[in-house]
Design a protein around this motif. Structure first.
Motif, PDB file in Angstrom:
ATOM      1  N   SER A  92      -4.185  -5.600  10.291  1.00  0.00           N
ATOM      2  CA  SER A  92      -2.988  -4.762  10.304  1.00  0.00           C
ATOM      3  C   SER A  92      -1.779  -5.644  10.026  1.00  0.00           C
ATOM      4  O   SER A  92      -1.822  -6.863  10.167  1.00  0.00           O
ATOM      5  CB  SER A  92      -2.831  -4.039  11.640  1.00  0.00           C
ATOM      6  N   ARG A  93      -0.674  -4.989   9.675  1.00  0.00           N
ATOM      7  CA  ARG A  93       0.548  -5.724   9.365  1.00  0.00           C
ATOM      8  C   ARG A  93       1.259  -6.219  10.610  1.00  0.00           C
ATOM      9  O   ARG A  93       2.047  -7.152  10.560  1.00  0.00           O
ATOM     10  CB  ARG A  93       1.531  -4.802   8.628  1.00  0.00           C
ATOM     11  N   THR A  94       0.988  -5.583  11.745  1.00  0.00           N
ATOM     12  CA  THR A  94       1.864  -5.703  12.897  1.00  0.00           C
ATOM     13  C   THR A  94       1.869  -7.092  13.489  1.00  0.00           C
ATOM     14  O   THR A  94       0.858  -7.767  13.562  1.00  0.00           O
ATOM     15  CB  THR A  94       1.415  -4.718  13.981  1.00  0.00           C
ATOM     16  N   THR A  95       3.026  -7.485  13.982  1.00  0.00           N
ATOM     17  CA  THR A  95       3.125  -8.703  14.772  1.00  0.00           C
ATOM     18  C   THR A  95       3.533  -8.319  16.183  1.00  0.00           C
ATOM     19  O   THR A  95       4.161  -7.292  16.408  1.00  0.00           O
ATOM     20  CB  THR A  95       4.187  -9.651  14.187  1.00  0.00           C
ATOM     21  N   SER A  96       3.167  -9.183  17.119  1.00  0.00           N
ATOM     22  CA  SER A  96       3.596  -9.001  18.497  1.00  0.00           C
ATOM     23  C   SER A  96       4.934  -9.685  18.695  1.00  0.00           C
ATOM     24  O   SER A  96       5.146 -10.784  18.202  1.00  0.00           O
ATOM     25  CB  SER A  96       2.577  -9.595  19.463  1.00  0.00           C
ATOM     26  N   LEU A  97       5.797  -9.028  19.415  1.00  0.00           N
ATOM     27  CA  LEU A  97       7.088  -9.608  19.724  1.00  0.00           C
ATOM     28  C   LEU A  97       7.119 -10.032  21.182  1.00  0.00           C
ATOM     29  O   LEU A  97       6.472  -9.429  22.022  1.00  0.00           O
ATOM     30  CB  LEU A  97       8.212  -8.603  19.452  1.00  0.00           C
ATOM     31  N   TYR A 117      -2.866   7.806  11.394  1.00  0.00           N
ATOM     32  CA  TYR A 117      -2.225   6.963  12.405  1.00  0.00           C
ATOM     33  C   TYR A 117      -1.172   7.859  13.045  1.00  0.00           C
ATOM     34  O   TYR A 117      -0.212   8.263  12.375  1.00  0.00           O
ATOM     35  CB  TYR A 117      -1.600   5.725  11.799  1.00  0.00           C
ATOM     36  N   ILE A 118      -1.361   8.233  14.314  1.00  0.00           N
ATOM     37  CA  ILE A 118      -0.545   9.318  14.869  1.00  0.00           C
ATOM     38  C   ILE A 118      -0.301   9.109  16.364  1.00  0.00           C
ATOM     39  O   ILE A 118      -0.868   9.826  17.195  1.00  0.00           O
ATOM     40  CB  ILE A 118      -1.177  10.694  14.559  1.00  0.00           C
ATOM     41  N   GLN A 134      -2.095  -3.497  21.459  1.00  0.00           N
ATOM     42  CA  GLN A 134      -2.416  -4.199  20.224  1.00  0.00           C
ATOM     43  C   GLN A 134      -3.870  -3.982  19.829  1.00  0.00           C
ATOM     44  O   GLN A 134      -4.189  -3.758  18.674  1.00  0.00           O
ATOM     45  CB  GLN A 134      -2.137  -5.700  20.386  1.00  0.00           C
ATOM     46  N   ASN A 135      -4.745  -4.030  20.820  1.00  0.00           N
ATOM     47  CA  ASN A 135      -6.180  -3.865  20.562  1.00  0.00           C
ATOM     48  C   ASN A 135      -6.589  -2.446  20.864  1.00  0.00           C
ATOM     49  O   ASN A 135      -6.094  -1.835  21.796  1.00  0.00           O
ATOM     50  CB  ASN A 135      -6.979  -4.808  21.457  1.00  0.00           C
ATOM     51  N   PHE A 136      -7.483  -1.926  20.061  1.00  0.00           N
ATOM     52  CA  PHE A 136      -7.863  -0.539  20.214  1.00  0.00           C
ATOM     53  C   PHE A 136      -9.053  -0.374  21.141  1.00  0.00           C
ATOM     54  O   PHE A 136     -10.010  -1.155  21.106  1.00  0.00           O
ATOM     55  CB  PHE A 136      -8.218   0.057  18.856  1.00  0.00           C
ATOM     56  N   GLY A 141       3.321   0.618  15.270  1.00  0.00           N
ATOM     57  CA  GLY A 141       3.018   0.572  13.851  1.00  0.00           C
ATOM     58  C   GLY A 141       1.796  -0.264  13.584  1.00  0.00           C
ATOM     59  O   GLY A 141       1.719  -0.977  12.597  1.00  0.00           O
ATOM     60  N   ASN A 142       0.823  -0.159  14.441  1.00  0.00           N
ATOM     61  CA  ASN A 142      -0.341  -1.035  14.415  1.00  0.00           C
ATOM     62  C   ASN A 142      -1.524  -0.351  13.761  1.00  0.00           C
ATOM     63  O   ASN A 142      -2.606  -0.345  14.313  1.00  0.00           O
ATOM     64  CB  ASN A 142      -0.671  -1.434  15.864  1.00  0.00           C
ATOM     65  N   GLU A 143      -1.325   0.242  12.580  1.00  0.00           N
ATOM     66  CA  GLU A 143      -2.442   0.891  11.914  1.00  0.00           C
ATOM     67  C   GLU A 143      -3.435  -0.165  11.467  1.00  0.00           C
ATOM     68  O   GLU A 143      -3.073  -1.114  10.762  1.00  0.00           O
ATOM     69  CB  GLU A 143      -1.972   1.720  10.711  1.00  0.00           C
ATOM     70  N   GLN A 144      -4.665   0.024  11.886  1.00  0.00           N
ATOM     71  CA  GLN A 144      -5.710  -0.939  11.564  1.00  0.00           C
ATOM     72  C   GLN A 144      -6.588  -0.410  10.440  1.00  0.00           C
ATOM     73  O   GLN A 144      -6.929   0.776  10.406  1.00  0.00           O
ATOM     74  CB  GLN A 144      -6.559  -1.240  12.798  1.00  0.00           C
TER      75      GLN A 144
END
Lengths: 106, 121
Positions: B95-100, A48-49, A92-94, B107-110
């Motif tokens: 993933s852990r991330t939430t949208s604000l 993740y980079i 948000q979406n890849f 930090g949206n590692e999937q």
């Protein structure tokens, strides 16, 4: 929407060789990942980079966010490295690139 | 569980049948994504949930596709009246991330599950 290009599309290496895979994005991205899809279809997280440089064993990656590209380095390749390498990123979406298909020959 | 799980791993359907694909995300992960991967191509985004709310369904190819996550954990992707062009691998990620409000949080590692391979005859 964001467009993702990957190069080369195909790569054949002899075991022990080094390689560099490239990923270009048409726009800035908040998130960027490299994956290895193994022959069974599982997407394995490599890095993740979204920016900077990371290393994990024989693999390392560098993302230059200001120039919208990322590089994946594979050193001393092994036959188990074979498969398809994807970069993906976005908000948000890849959005995924088309992949680089790597074959490492014994 | 240690990772994202999906079931069934393989599904064969006759054209016109309805199918339901299940995804169990990593415990505690707020965000859940569905992707479709055609043979020889990269995955393509279908839909995204934050907890039980479906925040983006722009990638769903038609109104035959429907996804839900009623309790903010397990998700189901349903395809009605399947057609041959629906044949693909369906991948789920969490993933852990939430949208604000006002922007996205980095930090949206999937993390991806093994996928469900759907074949429509």
């Amino acid at each position: 929407g964001i467009q993702v290009e990957q190069s080369p599309p195909d790569l054949i290496l002899q075991e022990g060789a080094n390689s560099t895979l490239r990923c270009n994005f048409s726009d800035s991205v908040n998130n960027l990942q490299w994956f290895h899809q193994n022959p069974w279809g599982q997407l394995i997280n490599l890095f993740y980079i979204p920016s900077g440089t990371k290393q994990n064993g024989r693999l390392s990656a560098t993302t230059v966010a200001t120039e919208r590209y990322s590089l994946l380095y594979i050193s001393s390749s092994q036959t188990t490295d074979s498969g398809v390498y994807f970069c993906a990123g976005g908000g948000q979406n890849f959005v995924f690139g088309p992949g680089t298909r790597l074959s490492v020959l014994p | 569980g240690a990772g994202v799980s999906q079931s069934p791993r393989y599904k064969v359907a006759k054209r016109g049948q309805d199918v339901a694909l299940r995804c169990d995300p990593i415990s505690g992960h707020v965000s859940l994504f569905w992707y479709q991967q055609a043979l020889g191509q990269g995955p393509e985004f279908l839909t995204y949930f934050q907890n039980e709310a479906q925040l983006d369904k722009s990638g769903l190819p038609s109104d035959r596709f429907f996804a839900e996550r009623p309790e903010g954990s397990v998700s189901t992707l349903k395809i009605q009246r399947t057609q041959q062009e629906d044949s693909a691998v369906y991948l789920c990620a969490s993933s852990r991330t939430t949208s604000l409000a006002g922007g996205l949080r980095a930090g949206n590692e999937q993390f991806f599950g093994p996928g469900t391979r759907l074949t429509v005859l």
